[in-house]
Design a protein around this motif. Structure first.
Motif, PDB file in Angstrom:
ATOM      1  N   TYR A  16      88.173  62.769   5.045  1.00 29.17           N
ATOM      2  CA  TYR A  16      88.986  63.985   5.122  1.00 29.17           C
ATOM      3  C   TYR A  16      88.987  64.561   6.533  1.00 29.17           C
ATOM      4  N   LEU A  17      87.904  64.331   7.291  1.00 32.19           N
ATOM      5  CA  LEU A  17      87.872  64.797   8.669  1.00 32.19           C
ATOM      6  C   LEU A  17      88.751  63.920   9.568  1.00 32.19           C
ATOM      7  N   GLN A  18      88.849  62.641   9.247  1.00 33.22           N
ATOM      8  CA  GLN A  18      89.713  61.756  10.034  1.00 33.22           C
ATOM      9  C   GLN A  18      91.175  62.117   9.829  1.00 33.22           C
ATOM     10  N   ILE A  19      91.528  62.471   8.588  1.00 31.29           N
ATOM     11  CA  ILE A  19      92.899  62.903   8.306  1.00 31.29           C
ATOM     12  C   ILE A  19      93.180  64.219   9.023  1.00 31.29           C
ATOM     13  N   LEU A  20      92.214  65.125   8.928  1.00 31.19           N
ATOM     14  CA  LEU A  20      92.336  66.428   9.590  1.00 31.19           C
ATOM     15  C   LEU A  20      92.572  66.244  11.081  1.00 31.19           C
TER      16      LEU A  20
END
Lengths: 128, 128
Positions: A16-20
């Motif tokens: 989810y942090l990579q998408i963010l």
DNA sequence: CAAACCGTATCACTCATATAATACACTTAG
DNA sequence: CTAAGTGTATTATATGAGTGATACGGTTTG
């Protein structure tokens, strides 16, 4: 509509942090227009091969930072004015750079060596 | 004996990886002598306020990379010759730098801007 | 209108991280 | 020698990340 084709996931941290980060980098780069629509949670999850809940978590954080807007039933869209764009860009650039500088100093690297190394690796990356 | 006073834990990732990196940076910087003893798992865990198992995990990984040696009952010690030192240094430097370069290019930063930014942040960090 | 899509929410499950409490055999220092 | 310290191992528990499945109400589109 925003495109996720250039996002490749790795093992460097939570998905989810990579998408963010991917969306933020797009905003910082200016490749994402103000008001542009985002693909739905389900579409992104299918494209990346991850769970819809993981995408939802990234989108929720983006909304909490005021970078996107969501309305039940309709697609979410980006709301990043010039101020937000500048803020995100500075945030992302400083983030990585300061981490690298801290690590380099702890290893006894001088400023000149650091600049030379960055220049070398940048050119290497250009050719790859 | 190796010193852990300069290691401050943060929320950037797993604790055992932060310990692993701290020792590696010491080896890369040359501040750790070949054959130098490491403080015991229990001592480090008490100093950092973490569980002994977490320190053990970091030490075990260091041993698997051939950077330290352990014998039951006695303290572990560093076994990093010049080749290992050079290898670790290159590994750590390239790791952070390539991540930063990738992020910067995706944000449309030019090589000249990157070098200027690094120079500026480096000097800022010197004063802080 | 109706079907398809969308944002949102919930529950159960797996896995990695980290903690906690022991235990055992070996080495070293008093 | 004895006690303290050390490496190593085991079991149990808690939390966050990620998955899987499902459900409900609102919006868009044919």
């Amino acid at each position: 509509m925003l495109n996720f084709d250039r996002l490749t996931l790795d093992e460097s941290g939570p998905i989810y942090l990579q998408i963010l980060r991917y969306v933020k980098q797009g905003i910082a780069a200016g490749t994402i227009e103000n008001g542009e629509e985002l693909p739905s949670r389900r579409v992104v999850s299918a494209l990346l091969g991850v769970n819809p809940n993981t995408v939802q978590k990234a989108y929720r954080l983006l909304e909490e930072e005021g970078l996107i807007q969501s309305h039940t039933g309709a697609k979410s869209c980006v709301v990043a004015d010039e101020a937000a764009r500048s803020r995100v860009r500075t945030q992302l650039l400083g983030q990585d750079a300061r981490a690298m500088i801290s690590a380099m100093k702890q290893m006894g690297v001088t400023r000149e060596e650091a600049l030379a190394l960055l220049d070398t690796l940048w050119k290497e990356d250009d050719q790859a």
